[in-house]
Design a protein around this motif. Sequence first.
Motif, PDB file in Angstrom:
ATOM      1  N   LYS A 167       3.975  -5.825  -4.671  1.00 13.45           N
ATOM      2  CA  LYS A 167       5.412  -5.694  -4.913  1.00 13.45           C
ATOM      3  C   LYS A 167       5.933  -4.693  -3.904  1.00 13.45           C
ATOM      4  CE  LYS A 167       9.246  -6.314  -7.126  1.00 13.45           C
ATOM      5  NZ  LYS A 167      10.003  -7.520  -6.912  1.00 13.45           N
ATOM      6  N   ALA A 168       6.754  -5.168  -2.971  1.00 14.31           N
ATOM      7  CA  ALA A 168       7.324  -4.306  -1.943  1.00 14.31           C
ATOM      8  C   ALA A 168       8.532  -3.565  -2.501  1.00 14.31           C
ATOM      9  CB  ALA A 168       7.742  -5.134  -0.729  1.00 14.31           C
ATOM     10  N   HIS A 169       8.844  -2.455  -1.881  1.00 13.84           N
ATOM     11  CA  HIS A 169      10.099  -1.769  -2.212  1.00 13.84           C
ATOM     12  C   HIS A 169      11.235  -2.733  -1.888  1.00 13.84           C
ATOM     13  CE1 HIS A 169       8.359   2.092  -3.186  1.00 13.84           C
ATOM     14  NE2 HIS A 169       7.614   2.022  -2.093  1.00 13.84           N
ATOM     15  N   PRO A 170      12.364  -2.629  -2.596  1.00 14.88           N
ATOM     16  CA  PRO A 170      13.474  -3.573  -2.394  1.00 14.88           C
ATOM     17  C   PRO A 170      13.824  -3.761  -0.911  1.00 14.88           C
ATOM     18  CG  PRO A 170      13.938  -2.153  -4.258  1.00 14.88           C
ATOM     19  CD  PRO A 170      12.690  -1.616  -3.613  1.00 14.88           C
ATOM     20  N   LYS A 225      11.938  -4.851   1.446  1.00 15.79           N
ATOM     21  CA  LYS A 225      10.823  -4.619   2.374  1.00 15.79           C
ATOM     22  C   LYS A 225       9.761  -5.722   2.340  1.00 15.79           C
ATOM     23  CE  LYS A 225      12.358  -0.743   3.966  1.00 15.79           C
ATOM     24  NZ  LYS A 225      12.746  -0.623   5.368  1.00 15.79           N
ATOM     25  N   ASP A 237      10.386 -10.034  -2.321  1.00 17.30           N
ATOM     26  CA  ASP A 237       9.717  -8.733  -2.256  1.00 17.30           C
ATOM     27  C   ASP A 237       8.375  -8.748  -2.980  1.00 17.30           C
ATOM     28  OD1 ASP A 237      11.595  -7.403  -0.669  1.00 17.30           O
ATOM     29  OD2 ASP A 237      12.852  -6.927  -2.394  1.00 17.30           O
ATOM     30  N   THR A 238       7.989  -9.907  -3.528  1.00 17.72           N
ATOM     31  CA  THR A 238       6.669 -10.056  -4.143  1.00 17.72           C
ATOM     32  C   THR A 238       5.834 -10.965  -3.249  1.00 17.72           C
ATOM     33  OG1 THR A 238       7.527  -9.725  -6.365  1.00 17.72           O
ATOM     34  CG2 THR A 238       5.388 -10.795  -6.185  1.00 17.72           C
ATOM     35  N   PRO A 298       3.614   2.531   2.957  1.00 19.69           N
ATOM     36  CA  PRO A 298       4.979   2.982   2.636  1.00 19.69           C
ATOM     37  C   PRO A 298       5.902   1.859   2.149  1.00 19.69           C
ATOM     38  CG  PRO A 298       4.296   3.786   4.801  1.00 19.69           C
ATOM     39  CD  PRO A 298       3.257   2.800   4.350  1.00 19.69           C
ATOM     40  N   LEU A 299       5.538   0.612   2.410  1.00 25.53           N
ATOM     41  CA  LEU A 299       6.357  -0.536   2.008  1.00 25.53           C
ATOM     42  C   LEU A 299       6.044  -1.012   0.592  1.00 25.53           C
ATOM     43  CD1 LEU A 299       5.925  -2.595   5.301  1.00 25.53           C
ATOM     44  CD2 LEU A 299       7.820  -1.050   4.719  1.00 25.53           C
ATOM     45  N   ILE A 300       4.915  -0.583   0.050  1.00 26.55           N
ATOM     46  CA  ILE A 300       4.410  -1.119  -1.215  1.00 26.55           C
ATOM     47  C   ILE A 300       4.830  -0.251  -2.399  1.00 26.55           C
ATOM     48  CG2 ILE A 300       2.319  -1.689  -2.511  1.00 26.55           C
ATOM     49  CD1 ILE A 300       0.956  -2.192   0.224  1.00 26.55           C
ATOM     50  N   ALA A 301       5.479  -0.895  -3.384  1.00 28.42           N
ATOM     51  CA  ALA A 301       5.832  -0.216  -4.632  1.00 28.42           C
ATOM     52  C   ALA A 301       4.668  -0.277  -5.618  1.00 28.42           C
ATOM     53  CB  ALA A 301       7.086  -0.840  -5.239  1.00 28.42           C
ATOM     54  N   SER A 302       3.959  -1.417  -5.658  1.00 22.25           N
ATOM     55  CA  SER A 302       2.807  -1.559  -6.557  1.00 22.25           C
ATOM     56  C   SER A 302       1.899  -2.684  -6.073  1.00 22.25           C
ATOM     57  CB  SER A 302       3.257  -1.845  -7.994  1.00 22.25           C
ATOM     58  OG  SER A 302       3.892  -3.109  -8.077  1.00 22.25           O
TER      59      SER A 302
END
Length: 101
Positions: free
Chosen positions: A11-14, A16, A50-51, A82-86
């Motif tokens: 899951k990328a940051h919005p 990204k 973003d997924t 840095p691009l990855i939220a989870s």
Amino acid sequence: MSQFAMYGKFKAHPGKGGELAQILLEAAEASKADEGCQFYIVNAAEDDLDTIWVTELWRDAEAHAAALKNEGAQAMIKRAMPLIASVEPVKLRPLGGKGLE
């Protein structure tokens, strides 16, 4: 030894997801030279760009672990972090089916 498969849900940051997908596509291209990698496919969720999903099949878990220690892989991971939220990794043991030897 048995084959090793993995699904990775990133899951990328919005906004990204495209950047993250490009780095993962670079990893897919690099995996072509790795004899232990049988396939590495990058997918974007149709309803959420973003997924990003990565589908991997390796000769065995050791080949996968070795690939992650590669200097080029480490550099790509550093760029992607840095691009990855989870991340949700799902490790699997293939049992059979079309495409498996």
